[in-house]
Design a protein around this motif. Sequence first.
Motif, mmCIF file in Angstrom:
data_model
loop_
_atom_site.group_PDB
_atom_site.id
_atom_site.type_symbol
_atom_site.label_atom_id
_atom_site.label_comp_id
_atom_site.label_asym_id
_atom_site.label_seq_id
_atom_site.Cartn_x
_atom_site.Cartn_y
_atom_site.Cartn_z
ATOM 1 N N GLN A 111 0.802 -1.225 0.000
ATOM 2 C CA GLN A 111 0.000 0.000 0.000
ATOM 3 C C GLN A 111 0.836 1.277 0.000
ATOM 4 O O GLN A 111 0.487 2.255 0.639
ATOM 5 N N CYS A 112 1.959 1.257 -0.739
ATOM 6 C CA CYS A 112 2.733 2.488 -0.882
ATOM 7 C C CYS A 112 2.047 3.371 -1.932
ATOM 8 O O CYS A 112 1.085 2.962 -2.586
ATOM 9 N N TYR A 113 2.549 4.584 -2.109
ATOM 10 C CA TYR A 113 1.926 5.541 -3.020
ATOM 11 C C TYR A 113 1.838 4.972 -4.436
ATOM 12 O O TYR A 113 0.775 5.015 -5.069
ATOM 13 N N ARG A 114 2.954 4.423 -4.925
ATOM 14 C CA ARG A 114 2.960 3.868 -6.283
ATOM 15 C C ARG A 114 1.996 2.694 -6.406
ATOM 16 O O ARG A 114 1.327 2.527 -7.434
ATOM 17 N N GLY A 115 1.930 1.889 -5.360
ATOM 18 C CA GLY A 115 1.012 0.751 -5.375
ATOM 19 C C GLY A 115 -0.440 1.193 -5.433
ATOM 20 O O GLY A 115 -1.256 0.613 -6.149
ATOM 21 N N ARG A 116 -0.768 2.246 -4.683
ATOM 22 C CA ARG A 116 -2.141 2.762 -4.695
ATOM 23 C C ARG A 116 -2.481 3.360 -6.052
ATOM 24 O O ARG A 116 -3.612 3.249 -6.526
ATOM 25 N N ARG A 117 -1.508 4.024 -6.692
ATOM 26 C CA ARG A 117 -1.754 4.581 -8.030
ATOM 27 C C ARG A 117 -2.020 3.451 -9.027
ATOM 28 O O ARG A 117 -2.889 3.554 -9.888
ATOM 29 N N HIS A 118 -1.256 2.370 -8.929
ATOM 30 C CA HIS A 118 -1.502 1.208 -9.787
ATOM 31 C C HIS A 118 -2.903 0.660 -9.532
ATOM 32 O O HIS A 118 -3.629 0.331 -10.469
ATOM 33 N N GLN A 119 -3.271 0.572 -8.265
ATOM 34 C CA GLN A 119 -4.564 0.025 -7.879
ATOM 35 C C GLN A 119 -5.718 0.849 -8.441
ATOM 36 O O GLN A 119 -6.716 0.311 -8.912
ATOM 37 N N MET A 120 -5.560 2.189 -8.419
ATOM 38 C CA MET A 120 -6.615 3.075 -8.914
ATOM 39 C C MET A 120 -6.516 3.316 -10.423
ATOM 40 O O MET A 120 -7.295 4.077 -10.983
ATOM 41 N N ARG A 121 -5.540 2.693 -11.039
ATOM 42 C CA ARG A 121 -5.300 2.833 -12.479
ATOM 43 C C ARG A 121 -5.099 4.281 -12.898
ATOM 44 O O ARG A 121 -5.702 4.768 -13.857
ATOM 45 N N LEU A 122 -4.261 4.977 -12.133
ATOM 46 C CA LEU A 122 -3.878 6.349 -12.435
ATOM 47 C C LEU A 122 -2.400 6.384 -12.777
ATOM 48 O O LEU A 122 -1.673 5.430 -12.480
#
Length: 151
Positions: A111-122
């Motif tokens: 749940q790092c920043y990059r991981g969350r961006r991947h998760q939200m497809r941004l």
Amino acid sequence: MLDAPRSSRFQPQPRGAAPVGRRGLQVVALRVGGVEIPNQKRVETALTYIYGIGPTTSKKILSSADVDNKRTKDLEEEEIRLIRDEVDKYKIEGELRRQVDASIKELIEIQCYRGRRHQMRLPVRGQNTRCNARTRKGKNKGPVKPGGKKR
């Protein structure tokens, strides 16, 4: 119905015989690293058809294998073997794809920043999203009228 004489091309061919009007087999592509690379292109360019090998890596492979940059169809068996041995030293195709997927899954898991961006497809690498990033965000939905209904 009239019985017209059948031409020889409709007659059954004996087993193992080449069909009439066709030449023998012709090699269209060379197989290196589990990928067919084109015959008509130069080796340096043809190697870039393999996932994980770009222009720079392709040049390194040719220089370490001591092979000239000629057309793929003009390579001799020994040169092909040298290139294959050199390509096998690199992480390519399925192995590389699995590694990339695993690293993205790890980012999402912690749940790092990059991981969350991947998760939200941004976009992950700091790009603006206010008016661009359509590739990652998908089709533009358009303005919404008061009351939550579209026009």
